[in-house]
Motif scaffolding. Structure first.
Motif, mmCIF file in Angstrom:
data_model
loop_
_atom_site.group_PDB
_atom_site.id
_atom_site.type_symbol
_atom_site.label_atom_id
_atom_site.label_comp_id
_atom_site.label_asym_id
_atom_site.label_seq_id
_atom_site.Cartn_x
_atom_site.Cartn_y
_atom_site.Cartn_z
ATOM 1 N N HIS A 1 0.889 -1.255 -0.029
ATOM 2 C CA HIS A 1 -0.288 -0.318 -0.651
ATOM 3 C C HIS A 1 0.704 1.453 -0.223
ATOM 4 O O HIS A 1 -0.160 2.453 -0.183
ATOM 5 N N SER A 2 2.556 1.174 -0.015
ATOM 6 C CA SER A 2 2.966 2.556 -0.083
ATOM 7 C C SER A 2 4.167 1.845 -1.213
ATOM 8 O O SER A 2 4.578 1.173 -0.516
ATOM 9 N N LYS A 3 4.773 3.194 -1.873
ATOM 10 C CA LYS A 3 5.454 3.004 -2.818
ATOM 11 C C LYS A 3 6.557 2.999 -2.223
ATOM 12 O O LYS A 3 7.885 2.916 -2.311
ATOM 13 N N LEU A 4 6.387 4.450 -0.704
ATOM 14 C CA LEU A 4 8.289 4.826 -0.174
ATOM 15 C C LEU A 4 8.592 3.452 0.749
ATOM 16 O O LEU A 4 9.561 2.773 0.588
ATOM 17 N N ALA A 5 7.301 2.801 1.090
ATOM 18 C CA ALA A 5 8.054 1.322 1.540
ATOM 19 C C ALA A 5 8.241 0.555 1.007
ATOM 20 O O ALA A 5 8.924 -0.385 0.855
ATOM 21 N N ASP A 6 7.859 0.288 -0.054
ATOM 22 C CA ASP A 6 8.070 -0.047 -1.283
ATOM 23 C C ASP A 6 10.002 -0.587 -1.319
ATOM 24 O O ASP A 6 10.109 -1.189 -1.777
#
Length: 260
Positions: A90-95
């Motif tokens: 759900h998070s591009k930053l976390a990915d």
């Protein structure tokens, strides 16, 4: 992720047939006496040794210890992998921040991690459980992320328009729809966790099947080694087929269709 539409009976019968063929080849090679028995023992001797170890009870405690370590490691990994997988999905930053390190963790062999576990937490069952957890973490995260990302976005958007909160979407739509992929990760992780338990016991000691293998290897007990390896193989196959059954039962549409 491709769907497996093969009948449940075929998944059970096919491994049995494959094991029977391997056993027949083993009997034929041993009967030819082309390989010394110190390298490849006679299957009859191995089966007799296995029977004695089972009836005497010498195998049951190591089998239980290894299974418990694998189960605990798999459960610990699941508790941490599921939230991280949801965050990555759900998070591009976390990915972008976590995915490279998760992939890099697979390049570190378990044998190299085991001594660190001993230094950090000492000997006993705990470092073996932690090693199992580390080994199965990445496959669980990967399969769960794949399942979450394969959900139809229009379906989720329609639910949001109807007023569904993020918690409701996660509980009633996302996790149920991602369940097949999540269970696949658990199945592969649990099977891999057996390997982690054995490697951990070989390096860190213990009272499971891995420690039994270490003792048999040091005493050049080839028949005992083959006997223990058979137990490990049967354990892994049993876990694999059991998780397959859980996946089948957890998917009511698939189970209903296959029963027809």
């Amino acid at each position: 992720m491709t769907k497996d539409n093969s009948p449940l009976g075929l998944r059970i019968v096919a491994p049995v047939v494959a094991a029977s063929l391997v056993l027949l080849v083993w009997f034929a090679v041993a009967a030819a006496h082309s390989i010394p028995t110190t390298l490849l023992p006679d299957p009859g001797d191995v089966l007799q040794r296995l029977g004695r170890d089972l009836t005497s009870g010498r195998l049951w405690l190591p089998l239980w210890v290894t299974t418990l370590e694998a189960l605990a490691g798999c459960a610990l990994s699941a508790l941490t992998a599921m939230p991280i997988a949801y965050l990555i999905a759900h998070s591009k930053l976390a990915d972008a921040a976590l995915s490279p390190y998760l992939a890099a963790s697979q390049a570190i062999p378990a044998v190299a991690v085991a001594p660190l576990m001993v230094i950090w937490v000492g000997y006993g069952m705990l470092p073996v459980v932690l090693l199992c957890s580390v080994m199965v973490f990445f496959p669980m995260v990967l399969s769960t992320v794949l399942g979450l990302r394969s959900i139809d976005k229009e379906l989720l958007d329609a639910a949001r328009v109807d007023g569904a909160t993020a918690w409701q979407l996660a509980c009633w739509m996302e996790w149920p729809l991602a369940l097949p992929a999540t269970l696949t990760g658990l199945r592969n992780g649990f099977t891999l966790s057996i390997t982690g338990a054995v490697v951990g016991e070989l390096v860190m000691g213990g009272s499971g099947l891995g420690q039994r293998l270490a003792v048999q290897s040091q005493s050049v007990d080839t028949i005992g080694l083959f006997s223990t390896l058979i137990v490990l193989s049967v354990l892994a196959v049993t876990i694999f087929l059991s998780m397959r059954l859980v996946e089948w039962l957890a998917n009511p549409f698939a189970s209903r269709r296959r029963l027809k």
